[in-house]
Design a protein around this motif. Sequence first.
Motif, PDB file in Angstrom:
ATOM      1  N   ASN A 117      -7.248  -2.312   8.925  1.00  0.00           N
ATOM      2  CA  ASN A 117      -7.589  -1.348   7.881  1.00  0.00           C
ATOM      3  C   ASN A 117      -6.733  -1.557   6.638  1.00  0.00           C
ATOM      4  N   ALA A 121     -16.063   1.710   0.262  1.00  0.00           N
ATOM      5  CA  ALA A 121     -15.504   0.358   0.183  1.00  0.00           C
ATOM      6  C   ALA A 121     -16.276  -0.605   1.081  1.00  0.00           C
ATOM      7  N   ARG A 122     -16.621  -0.152   2.274  1.00  0.00           N
ATOM      8  CA  ARG A 122     -17.364  -1.021   3.195  1.00  0.00           C
ATOM      9  C   ARG A 122     -18.749  -1.369   2.646  1.00  0.00           C
ATOM     10  N   ALA A 130       0.820  -1.210   0.000  1.00  0.00           N
ATOM     11  CA  ALA A 130       0.000   0.000   0.000  1.00  0.00           C
ATOM     12  C   ALA A 130       0.852   1.256   0.000  1.00  0.00           C
ATOM     13  N   CYS A 161      -9.141  -3.729  -2.873  1.00  0.00           N
ATOM     14  CA  CYS A 161      -8.413  -3.470  -4.119  1.00  0.00           C
ATOM     15  C   CYS A 161      -8.201  -4.754  -4.924  1.00  0.00           C
ATOM     16  N   HIS A 202      -8.389  -2.816   3.114  1.00  0.00           N
ATOM     17  CA  HIS A 202      -8.117  -2.010   1.921  1.00  0.00           C
ATOM     18  C   HIS A 202      -7.526  -2.884   0.810  1.00  0.00           C
ATOM     19  N   ALA A 209     -13.792   7.192   1.251  1.00  0.00           N
ATOM     20  CA  ALA A 209     -13.228   5.975   0.668  1.00  0.00           C
ATOM     21  C   ALA A 209     -13.581   4.754   1.511  1.00  0.00           C
ATOM     22  N   PHE A 210     -13.459   4.879   2.821  1.00  0.00           N
ATOM     23  CA  PHE A 210     -13.754   3.753   3.715  1.00  0.00           C
ATOM     24  C   PHE A 210     -15.219   3.351   3.612  1.00  0.00           C
ATOM     25  N   PRO A 262     -10.463   9.951   3.598  1.00  0.00           N
ATOM     26  CA  PRO A 262     -10.509   8.578   4.106  1.00  0.00           C
ATOM     27  C   PRO A 262     -11.905   8.121   4.502  1.00  0.00           C
ATOM     28  N   TRP A 305      -6.720   4.465   3.631  1.00  0.00           N
ATOM     29  CA  TRP A 305      -7.907   4.908   2.892  1.00  0.00           C
ATOM     30  C   TRP A 305      -7.713   6.270   2.241  1.00  0.00           C
TER      31      TRP A 305
END
Length: 316
Positions: free
Chosen positions: A263, A308-309, A209, A271, A267, A304-305, A301, A294
Motif C-alpha cells: 500500500n 487512485a486505483r 510518506a 503520487c 501510494h 483515496a484508495f 482512505p 491513503w
Amino acid sequence: MSPPPPPLGRPRRRAARSLDEALDDVELAAVRASLAQGRWQAARSLLVHTGDDWDRRCHRVTVLARERYTAAWARDWLLAEPDSGDAAVLLGLAVTHQALRGKAKRARARDACRAAIARMPADPTPWLGLLLLERADGTPEATERIFHEIRARYADHHHAHHLMVAHLAARRAEAGPDPLHEVYDFADWAAQQAPADSPLAILPVVAHAERYRALALAGHEPADPVGSGHWAGGRARQVMKAAFDWWLEWEHEGHPRRLVDLNFLAHAKVCEGRGAEAAALFHRIGEHLTAAPWSYPDRDPHTAFRAARATALGTA
C-alpha cells in the motif's frame, strides 16, 4: 467479570467500510471471530502454532488486541492458565490499546506489558506495547530505548520500524521541509542493515510518506499528496525506484505485513505519476487497503484508495 458474548451463530460481520487489519490472514480472522465469542482457546492454538515467527506473532497479537473484548477474555485465559506467557502478552497488548483509546490507565497498560515481558523475555511483542505507549506520551529517549530493546530480540521487526519512522517523521515538522531530516537517515540505515531480502527495504518509501503527513498537518504541504510535489524530487525518485526494483526481485508473498508495504509503495507510485507500476501493485493488493498512507494527511482512505486505483488501472 467477563462481558457477555455476542449471540452464538454466525461470526460478526465487520462493517462494509471498515479496514480489516487482519489483511489476508484467514486463520487470524477466524480466531478473531472465535475470540469475540469468548473462545480464547482458538487464540491459544493460533499463538502456539505461530511460535517465534516474530513478525507474524506481532501482527496476530496486535490485531486480536485491538478487539473490544480481548482484555476480558485474556484475563479469563490467565485465570484458567496462570502460567501462560501467550495470555500475558495478549493481555498486555489489549490493555495498551484500551489505554490508547482512553479506556484504561497508561500505568496499568505499562504494568501489563512488563508482566508479559517477565514471562516471555525473548518475545519482542510486549515491548511493542511499551513502544506504542511511549510514542503517545513518553520521551524521545525512552521511545528509542524501547525500540532498541525490540531490535535486540528481533533486529528486522517490521512493525517497530514503521512505528519509529512515524515517530521520527513528526519531529520539527513546524520548521518545514528538510532534505536532511533524521527520518531519512534512519530509514536508509535500517534498510542497509537488514538482509537483502528483508521488507525493510521499503522503509525509505514509508519515511517519505510519513514525512509528507507530518509536513501537511503542519501546513507546509498541500492536502492533496499527488499535487504536492513531495514525490517529484530526484531523491524521492531514486528511493521509489530502488523500492520497486526490490519488490520485483524479492516480494515475500508469505510475510504477514507485506500488504502494508504494498500500500505504501502503490501510494508512492501514484503520487510519482507512475501509473503502470502502480497498477501492478494494485493487482497484488486487491481489496486489502490499509489506512496508512491513503488517509494522509486527513482523507478518507477508502475514497483515496479507490480513486487512485481506478486512475492507475485506467492508465495501465
